[in-house]
Design a protein around this motif. Structure first.
Motif, PDB file in Angstrom:
ATOM      1  N   LEU A  24       0.743  -1.135   0.107  1.00 15.93           N
ATOM      2  CA  LEU A  24       0.131  -0.022   0.018  1.00 15.93           C
ATOM      3  C   LEU A  24       0.691   1.232   0.065  1.00 15.93           C
ATOM      4  O   LEU A  24       2.037   1.233   0.547  1.00 15.93           O
ATOM      5  N   LEU A  65     -10.067  -4.216   0.442  1.00 16.22           N
ATOM      6  CA  LEU A  65      -9.200  -3.249   0.275  1.00 16.22           C
ATOM      7  C   LEU A  65      -9.315  -2.407  -0.825  1.00 16.22           C
ATOM      8  O   LEU A  65      -9.609  -2.856  -2.068  1.00 16.22           O
ATOM      9  N   ARG A  66      -9.380  -0.987  -0.754  1.00 18.29           N
ATOM     10  CA  ARG A  66      -9.409   0.011  -1.973  1.00 18.29           C
ATOM     11  C   ARG A  66      -8.477  -0.209  -2.823  1.00 18.29           C
ATOM     12  O   ARG A  66      -7.408   0.179  -2.236  1.00 18.29           O
ATOM     13  N   ASP A  68      -7.430   2.244  -4.798  1.00 14.08           N
ATOM     14  CA  ASP A  68      -6.725   3.503  -4.744  1.00 14.08           C
ATOM     15  C   ASP A  68      -5.629   3.661  -3.996  1.00 14.08           C
ATOM     16  O   ASP A  68      -4.972   4.535  -4.076  1.00 14.08           O
ATOM     17  N   VAL A  69      -5.429   2.652  -2.630  1.00 12.88           N
ATOM     18  CA  VAL A  69      -4.271   2.809  -1.935  1.00 12.88           C
ATOM     19  C   VAL A  69      -3.153   1.981  -2.184  1.00 12.88           C
ATOM     20  O   VAL A  69      -2.309   1.658  -1.640  1.00 12.88           O
TER      21      VAL A  69
ATOM     22  N   LYS B  25      -7.346   6.374   5.583  1.00 12.60           N
ATOM     23  CA  LYS B  25      -6.309   6.962   5.387  1.00 12.60           C
ATOM     24  C   LYS B  25      -5.766   7.814   6.718  1.00 12.60           C
ATOM     25  O   LYS B  25      -6.726   8.641   7.475  1.00 12.60           O
ATOM     26  N   LEU B  65     -19.787   7.995   5.988  1.00 13.72           N
ATOM     27  CA  LEU B  65     -18.223   7.906   5.666  1.00 13.72           C
ATOM     28  C   LEU B  65     -17.889   7.949   4.260  1.00 13.72           C
ATOM     29  O   LEU B  65     -18.364   6.924   3.588  1.00 13.72           O
ATOM     30  N   ARG B  66     -17.222   8.749   3.783  1.00 15.11           N
ATOM     31  CA  ARG B  66     -16.934   8.925   2.423  1.00 15.11           C
ATOM     32  C   ARG B  66     -15.807   7.901   1.579  1.00 15.11           C
ATOM     33  O   ARG B  66     -14.649   7.476   2.517  1.00 15.11           O
ATOM     34  N   GLY B  67     -16.071   7.234   0.785  1.00 19.97           N
ATOM     35  CA  GLY B  67     -15.433   6.060   0.327  1.00 19.97           C
ATOM     36  C   GLY B  67     -14.071   6.538   0.037  1.00 19.97           C
ATOM     37  O   GLY B  67     -12.837   5.644   0.194  1.00 19.97           O
ATOM     38  N   ASP B  68     -13.660   7.616  -0.407  1.00 19.44           N
ATOM     39  CA  ASP B  68     -12.418   8.486  -0.701  1.00 19.44           C
ATOM     40  C   ASP B  68     -11.417   8.244   0.436  1.00 19.44           C
ATOM     41  O   ASP B  68     -10.157   8.168   0.186  1.00 19.44           O
ATOM     42  N   VAL B  69     -11.839   8.300   1.722  1.00 25.63           N
ATOM     43  CA  VAL B  69     -10.960   8.245   2.770  1.00 25.63           C
ATOM     44  C   VAL B  69     -10.489   6.916   3.261  1.00 25.63           C
ATOM     45  O   VAL B  69      -9.805   6.733   4.315  1.00 25.63           O
ATOM     46  N   VAL B  71      -9.099   2.853   3.387  1.00 24.02           N
ATOM     47  CA  VAL B  71      -8.145   1.935   3.146  1.00 24.02           C
ATOM     48  C   VAL B  71      -8.665   0.558   3.310  1.00 24.02           C
ATOM     49  O   VAL B  71      -8.505  -0.184   1.951  1.00 24.02           O
TER      50      VAL B  71
ATOM     51  N   LYS C  25     -10.985  16.607   6.058  1.00 20.78           N
ATOM     52  CA  LYS C  25      -9.801  16.034   6.216  1.00 20.78           C
ATOM     53  C   LYS C  25      -8.695  17.136   6.925  1.00 20.78           C
ATOM     54  O   LYS C  25      -9.053  18.473   6.764  1.00 20.78           O
ATOM     55  N   ILE C  70     -14.435  16.105   2.733  1.00 19.16           N
ATOM     56  CA  ILE C  70     -15.383  15.651   3.683  1.00 19.16           C
ATOM     57  C   ILE C  70     -14.888  14.079   4.058  1.00 19.16           C
ATOM     58  O   ILE C  70     -14.505  13.256   3.146  1.00 19.16           O
ATOM     59  N   VAL C  71     -14.741  13.783   5.476  1.00 24.05           N
ATOM     60  CA  VAL C  71     -14.494  12.327   5.777  1.00 24.05           C
ATOM     61  C   VAL C  71     -15.706  11.847   6.217  1.00 24.05           C
ATOM     62  O   VAL C  71     -15.919  10.639   5.843  1.00 24.05           O
ATOM     63  N   PHE C  72     -16.390  12.203   7.345  1.00 28.85           N
ATOM     64  CA  PHE C  72     -17.705  11.880   7.563  1.00 28.85           C
ATOM     65  C   PHE C  72     -18.853  12.781   7.971  1.00 28.85           C
ATOM     66  O   PHE C  72     -18.308  14.094   8.351  1.00 28.85           O
ATOM     67  N   ILE C  73     -20.052  12.462   8.030  1.00 28.82           N
ATOM     68  CA  ILE C  73     -21.060  13.440   8.264  1.00 28.82           C
ATOM     69  C   ILE C  73     -22.128  12.675   9.411  1.00 28.82           C
ATOM     70  O   ILE C  73     -22.455  11.463   8.830  1.00 28.82           O
TER      71      ILE C  73
END
Lengths: 81, 81, 81, 81, 81, 81, 81
Positions: A24, A65-66, A68-69, B25, B65-69, B71, C25, C70-73
């Motif tokens: 990763l 595991l995403r 993207d990492v 992350k 939770l946003r998928g982008d963050v 792992v 973030k 954004i990380v979470f809401i």
């Protein structure tokens, strides 16, 4: 194992059910059995273990595991010999 | 649980209603019940708790939770045993 | 509140008009009333306040928040109790 | 001002011709009159000023701001009171 | 080798079966035989070796490298002479 | 100059053939004559100069700037007065 | 050379077969003959040299450079005079 690899994802396809080493971003490594992948490639590993300096740091078990990492994915048979 | 996982998101589907461990992350971790997900994968967790070094740091409750963050995502039954 | 959440954005939909906690973030947090969202999800919050260590740092009022940061809401009713 | 905001970009639309505060990633802030925006949202500000700690650091005048670097956008009437 | 390179991926195509040097973001380098590539370009390398300061640091064997982490790719015949 | 700016790229269009100040991520600045742009917006500048603290650091001449690295673009007539 | 540049990629097209200076994110620079490019723009350079502080640091030869890591591209005739 190189025979029949026309596109990069062919290597993942031929690694299904086998142990892979996943590097990763940020130096974490996972070892586990490759169960599934998609085009990103997101992975599902079974019996996943987080590694550090060649030692098992943590048992994670089954994990998503995403893609993207990920930096690289290697069959453990060639990467850990 | 590996049976029937053809694509990575199948693991999330079979984890609905169960507790999952989500690694973000930058070393934050969440534990919570997986309520919903999409292809990114963005998640909704219920009874979410922010974890640090295996200890509960904060109760968040219900959270998007946003998928982008993310792992990795693991069923807590295998990741926390 | 979990009832009826089929997809992640359903949680945002059921939070419209209510107070939410938004983690960005890089450790900034916002608390405010959720007015609108889209698929990224970009948000509009009313009476938004920037928070640090549980204290109000700055009143922002009405604000457009880019989804990308954004990380979470979380509904404030569960995250801030 | 909340009336009539159905989607996040509606707030930008109702802010056209008015002063806005724009927070960028990495702590830079701009104040200026919102002239135009698109879906990213890239912005055009007139009479733009770069701010630091609530003080004007530099007059930029007319400027095109890339949406990718934006954290939040607020009407100055609510953010700077 | 320049003859016949109309588009960037033509260089990768003419490097198939040959040794390439791959520079990753964050200063890691790989040397290996290029087996396959796609448009990102994700790569499959055989006999891959991680390099540091011109020395072999680790044998990886067969590996899938994500295009997203790559800075440049050069035929080893020109880059390592 | 604000007249006729309906969308953000209209400002770039009205700046063609004129001097612009371009702020990049990571504090580099360029000053040059705007020759061309696209939707990212990638730019071509002529007589480009890299600036630091308001001083010319380097003459670059004609240059293609990738949109991805840009923070803001301003007509030099308003930004450098 | 400015004549005939309508879109940013036109500058790259008119630079084919000529020497260009390529600035990468993170301060690496390449000088080489532009052989091919695409819309990202990924580049192929021939006789590529990695530069640091105006000195040649390493000969790379023929190389594929990923567009994602590029800051700017300039004809060497104007950037290195």
């Amino acid at each position: 194992m190189v025979n029949g690899i026309e596109r990069p994802l062919d290597l993942l396809n031929s690694s299904k059910g086998k142990e892979v080493l996943v590097q990763l971003k940020g130096d974490k490594q996972f070892v586990g059995t490759l169960i599934a992948f998609d085009i990103h490639p997101n992975l599902v590993l079974d019996n996943a273990k987080e590694m550090q300096d060649g030692e098992i740091k943590k048992n994670i078990g089954l994990t998503f595991l995403r893609g993207d990492v990920i930096v690289f994915i290697s069959p453990a048979s060639t990467a850990l010999k």
